[in-house]
Design an enzyme around this catalytic site. Sequence first.
Site, PDB file in Angstrom:
ATOM      1  N   THR A 231       9.025 -18.674 -16.899  1.00 24.68           N
ATOM      2  CA  THR A 231       9.351 -17.599 -17.842  1.00 24.68           C
ATOM      3  C   THR A 231       8.731 -16.288 -17.358  1.00 24.68           C
ATOM      4  O   THR A 231       7.555 -16.259 -16.978  1.00 24.68           O
ATOM      5  CB  THR A 231       8.820 -17.969 -19.245  1.00 24.68           C
ATOM      6  OG1 THR A 231       9.374 -19.235 -19.585  1.00 24.68           O
ATOM      7  CG2 THR A 231       9.193 -16.931 -20.286  1.00 24.68           C
TER       8      THR A 231
ATOM      9  N   SER B 267       2.937  -5.183  -5.271  1.00 19.27           N
ATOM     10  CA  SER B 267       2.084  -5.641  -6.373  1.00 19.27           C
ATOM     11  C   SER B 267       1.812  -4.471  -7.318  1.00 19.27           C
ATOM     12  O   SER B 267       1.406  -3.389  -6.869  1.00 19.27           O
ATOM     13  CB  SER B 267       0.735  -6.107  -5.815  1.00 19.27           C
ATOM     14  OG  SER B 267       0.580  -7.493  -5.935  1.00 19.27           O
TER      15      SER B 267
ATOM     16  N   HIS C  11      -0.578  -3.785  -9.449  1.00 17.23           N
ATOM     17  CA  HIS C  11      -1.927  -3.252  -9.695  1.00 17.23           C
ATOM     18  C   HIS C  11      -2.397  -2.268  -8.628  1.00 17.23           C
ATOM     19  O   HIS C  11      -3.455  -1.660  -8.770  1.00 17.23           O
ATOM     20  CB  HIS C  11      -2.949  -4.391  -9.859  1.00 17.23           C
ATOM     21  CG  HIS C  11      -3.257  -5.172  -8.625  1.00 17.23           C
ATOM     22  ND1 HIS C  11      -4.458  -5.064  -7.970  1.00 17.23           N
ATOM     23  CD2 HIS C  11      -2.532  -6.076  -7.933  1.00 17.23           C
ATOM     24  CE1 HIS C  11      -4.461  -5.894  -6.940  1.00 17.23           C
ATOM     25  NE2 HIS C  11      -3.307  -6.522  -6.893  1.00 17.23           N
TER      26      HIS C  11
ATOM     27  N   GLN D 158       0.809  -1.228   0.000  1.00 11.71           N
ATOM     28  CA  GLN D 158       0.000   0.000   0.000  1.00 11.71           C
ATOM     29  C   GLN D 158       0.839   1.274   0.000  1.00 11.71           C
ATOM     30  O   GLN D 158       0.301   2.366  -0.140  1.00 11.71           O
ATOM     31  CB  GLN D 158      -0.967   0.007   1.199  1.00 11.71           C
ATOM     32  CG  GLN D 158      -2.017  -1.093   1.146  1.00 11.71           C
ATOM     33  CD  GLN D 158      -3.030  -0.917   0.010  1.00 11.71           C
ATOM     34  OE1 GLN D 158      -3.244   0.191  -0.492  1.00 11.71           O
ATOM     35  NE2 GLN D 158      -3.664  -2.003  -0.416  1.00 11.71           N
TER      36      GLN D 158
ATOM     37  N   CYS E 129     -10.376  -9.127  -0.535  1.00 12.43           N
ATOM     38  CA  CYS E 129     -10.555 -10.562  -0.306  1.00 12.43           C
ATOM     39  C   CYS E 129     -11.758 -10.813   0.579  1.00 12.43           C
ATOM     40  O   CYS E 129     -12.448 -11.807   0.440  1.00 12.43           O
ATOM     41  CB  CYS E 129      -9.344 -11.150   0.382  1.00 12.43           C
ATOM     42  SG  CYS E 129      -7.822 -10.569  -0.302  1.00 12.43           S
TER      43      CYS E 129
HETATM   44  C1  LIG Z   1      -1.224  -5.119   2.137  1.00 16.97           C
HETATM   45  C2  LIG Z   1      -1.441  -6.123   1.039  1.00 16.97           C
HETATM   46  N1  LIG Z   1      -0.624  -7.184   0.942  1.00 16.97           N
HETATM   47  C3  LIG Z   1      -0.758  -8.098  -0.026  1.00 16.97           C
HETATM   48  C4  LIG Z   1      -1.763  -8.002  -0.954  1.00 16.97           C
HETATM   49  C5  LIG Z   1      -1.881  -9.067  -2.004  1.00 16.97           C
HETATM   50  O1  LIG Z   1      -1.646  -8.571  -3.279  1.00 16.97           O
HETATM   51  P1  LIG Z   1      -2.028  -9.432  -4.582  1.00 16.97           P
HETATM   52  O2  LIG Z   1      -3.478  -9.806  -4.417  1.00 16.97           O
HETATM   53  O3  LIG Z   1      -1.776  -8.517  -5.703  1.00 16.97           O
HETATM   54  O4  LIG Z   1      -1.153 -10.636  -4.575  1.00 16.97           O
HETATM   55  C6  LIG Z   1      -2.659  -6.931  -0.882  1.00 16.97           C
HETATM   56  C7  LIG Z   1      -3.804  -6.818  -1.828  1.00 16.97           C
HETATM   57  O5  LIG Z   1      -4.884  -6.380  -1.466  1.00 16.97           O
HETATM   58  C8  LIG Z   1      -2.486  -5.966   0.136  1.00 16.97           C
HETATM   59  O6  LIG Z   1      -3.308  -4.893   0.231  1.00 16.97           O
END
Ligand SMILES: Cc1ncc(COP(=O)(O)O)c(C=O)c1O
Length: 371
Positions: free
Chosen positions: A234, A197, A199, A177, A319
């Site tokens: 890959t 990440s 995205h 974050q 999630c």
């Molecule tokens: C603090 C944190 N860690 C890990 C993740 C996991 O990321 P990803 O779903 O892109 O693997 C998220 C995604 O919401 C996150 O907010």
Amino acid sequence: MIYLDNAATTPLTPSVIDAMTEIMANDFGNPSSIHGIGRHANQRLRSYRQTIASALKTDPRRIIFTSGATESNNTAIKGYALANQAKGKHIITTSIEHHSVLHTMEYLEKRFGFEITYLKPENNHISAKQVADALRDDTILVSTMFANNETGDLLPVKEIGELLQDHQAAFHVDAVQAMGKIDVYPEEIKADFLSASAHKFHGPKGVGILYSTPQHFDNLLHGGEQEEKRRASTENMIGIAGMAQALSDAVANKDANYKHVQDLRQTFLDAISGLDYYINGSQNKMPHVLNIGFPNKNNGILLTQLDLAGIAVSTGSACTAGTVDPSHVLASLYGEDSPRLTESIRVSFSELNTIEEVQELAKKLKEIVGK
Ligand SMILES: Cc1ncc(COP(=O)(O)O)c(C=O)c1O
């Protein structure tokens, strides 16, 4: 649709789409191939790795490309714990981590007999002193997030990294974050591992990084010798191209973006000043996440009514948002029985949002909550 769920994911920007379509159209090579097409792909991969490393002010050899932060967190935690269990089987983390950390810890606990200490926020925050007090001679790993995905709260990663200098424990930081929004320099915070990440900073889904110092850890994936034998398969060249573009854009505009997001947040809070509300978490937070509750208003109903009005917010992490699970973060902060668990929504901003959009959210909330 007004999109205010940027802590869950962010839209791709035009420059990221361009970077991805360009490589899709022009460069299909496998960076491990020996021939010219492969060598060309490998050169590009090297330049993407350099871009990411420069953003983190580190050496490109420390960057491992992964399928996202879930994989990065799993690799750092499982990989390090399993490879180093002869040194001890105690790990420290916090109760407010993302499930990709918490469920990995549970796996190590149940399957391999590790002992995990879950630090709970005290007076709304996790302190370095709590980590210091929990450290034992057999602690091999400390894993904390940089900023919480549900409240935006910042954790004292620099202090924790500092105090671990005199201890054998490795330090893993989930920087999902924070990356691209504020300074994230793993060497400065003395992290041994750091996850991110793409995205979450306008890159594509399904690609991320694990920063790693030259630590020994067990690989999660076994196969080819990619990523200097640390992550087989890959490389996702299109995703990595998008991630490198997204991160360099984010870094170039970091201060302006931060200020804009701060303005959005303040404009929104000013506009709802007449409403009865509270903000969850500590005072020390990232401005892009606002976890806000309205006494006696059910968050599920609020979310649905905002959705019907064309405004996307959430009740917690992505999630758990699809299920009825109450937020483990708010439960850790305020207790399982706190009304905040059923009253709070998460509004999360990005630099692509406009002042008009947050004013519209405030207007709709006043209509719904005011009723
Ligand atoms: C603090 C944190 N860690 C890990 C993740 C996991 O990321 P990803 O779903 O892109 O693997 C998220 C995604 O919401 C996150 O907010």
